[in-house]
Design a protein around this motif. Structure first.
Motif: not given
Length: 377
Positions: A110-113, A233-238, A260-266
């Motif tokens: 959320e802080s990273l928008e 790809y852009d969101i993942s790199e960020k 795309p909405v991020v659910i989690e990071v592995n």
């Protein structure tokens, strides 16, 4: 080492390493692709959640060969082995805790928008609004995820989850805005500063012909061709850059009507390793090791073919006898259970692997193999 480490160990062996594995299953193909492997579950009374650092180090000592490096897979990625003299080829424990806790991750995103479902503790359910997804804050593989539509359902599901996993309390469970969309992921290699996306993957979640659990992880198809790929790809790199991720990492998405909405990071080697390697021809373990020396791929690789990994769960009690084992060995599978393995309903049996020119090709092949295995006596 990991709850299921077969895909990592096999990739490492193909890359030319001498591999020793610690794993919950010690499947046949894990044994065939390692110098030695040991089971996490040394007796039937041990629960994998009760396995501590001392137990792990004792298992490492049992190999009688001190490792050059340790790679932590699923279930053990947050273990702090920083006091060992060998290399630990993982994100550091502080980073792992930061990204693995889905509740704190939501606040960071959320802080990273970065788009992410509204999330909170159980007490914040009314504030977020129903329907809600209820899930453990860390790990789980989707097996305990449930949808609730009101407070009564929420209370019932909380009781059900804590019975299924007595190690969990309401503090370990979170609620999340329920969104509709298509599950996907991005696999990337990072060096702590920069990251290179390797592939976008379709996630197979709660597929009825593979599992009776509505949100169980059932595998992947690579590639996932969608107009949203550049944005993912852009969101993942960020995310990789902001959290200082290193090695092979994955970001899970839900592709909604709004994007795309991020659910989690592995932040570890992922279950999609098989399909990414088959689809690109790359060795992800080799890329993972190189990234710790600051070496990244020059660019996102071309896709050579489609690939599927379909995790087949038991729909009834299954006992792998010699006849069953002989039949499944003729199939294109991984995570091969040894004779004597017993699976209760909703336990994993094996992983179906297939490649082809199109998504339809690999899906048809997987369905055929699934049919043959399901109909074995």
């Amino acid at each position: 080492m990991g709850y299921s480490s077969r895909n990592i160990a096999c990739s490492a062996t193909k890359a030319g390493y001498n591999v020793y594995a610690i794993d919950a299953f010690c499947d046949v193909d894990l044994k065939e692709n390692t110098v030695a492997c040991q089971s996490l579950l040394t007796n039937e009374d041990i629960d994998i959640k009760d396995i501590d650092k001392r137990t792990i180090l004792d298992l490492v000592d049992n190999f009688d060969v001190y490792p050059d490096a340790i790679v932590l897979g699923s279930g053990f990625e947050e273990m702090d082995l920083g006091d060992q003299s060998c290399k630990i080829l993982n994100n550091d424990p502080v980073t792992m805790k930061q990204v693995s806790d889905k509740s704190s991750l939501a606040k960071e995103l959320e802080s990273l928008e970065i788009p992410h479902p509204l999330s909170g503790n159980v007490e914040e359910a009314d504030e977020i609004g129903y329907p809600l997804m209820v899930k453990p804050k860390s790990a789980g593989g989707g097996r305990l995820n449930r949808i609730v539509h009101n407070e009564d359902e929420l209370n019932t599901i909380l009781e059900e989850i804590t019975k299924l996993d007595p190690t969990l309390t309401s503090v370990d469970i979170m609620v999340q805005e329920f969104l509709s969309g298509f599950p996907a992921s991005v696999s990337l290699i990072a060096d702590g500063t920069c990251a290179v996306p390797i592939a976008a993957n379709e996630q197979l979640i709660g597929v009825p012909w593979l599992s009776g659990l509505p949100f169980a992880y059932c595998g992947n198809i690579t590639p996932y061709r969608t107009p949203y790929t550049p944005q993912m790809y852009d969101i993942s790199e960020k995310i990789a850059s902001e959290f200082g991720l290193i090695g092979s990492n994955g970001v899970d998405f839900l592709l909604t009507d709004a994007g795309p909405v991020v659910i989690e990071v592995n932040a570890r080697l992922q279950g999609s390793l098989d399909t990414v390697e088959m689809a690109t021809g790359l060795n992800l373990f080799d890329l993972h090791v190189q990234s710790f020396d600051g070496i990244l791929p020059e660019e996102t690789p071309d896709i050579c073919q489609y690939a599927i990994r379909a995790v087949l769960y038991a729909d009834k009690a299954v006992n792998v006898d010699e006849a069953f084992y002989g039949s499944i060995r003729a199939e294109s599978i991984a995570d091969i259970p040894a004779p004597g393995y017993s699976a209760l309903p909703n336990d994993p049996i094996t992983s179906i692997l297939a490649t082809g020119a199109t998504r339809e090709d690999v899906m048809d092949k997987a369905l055929d193999i699934n049919y043959r295995i399901r109909n074995l006596p």
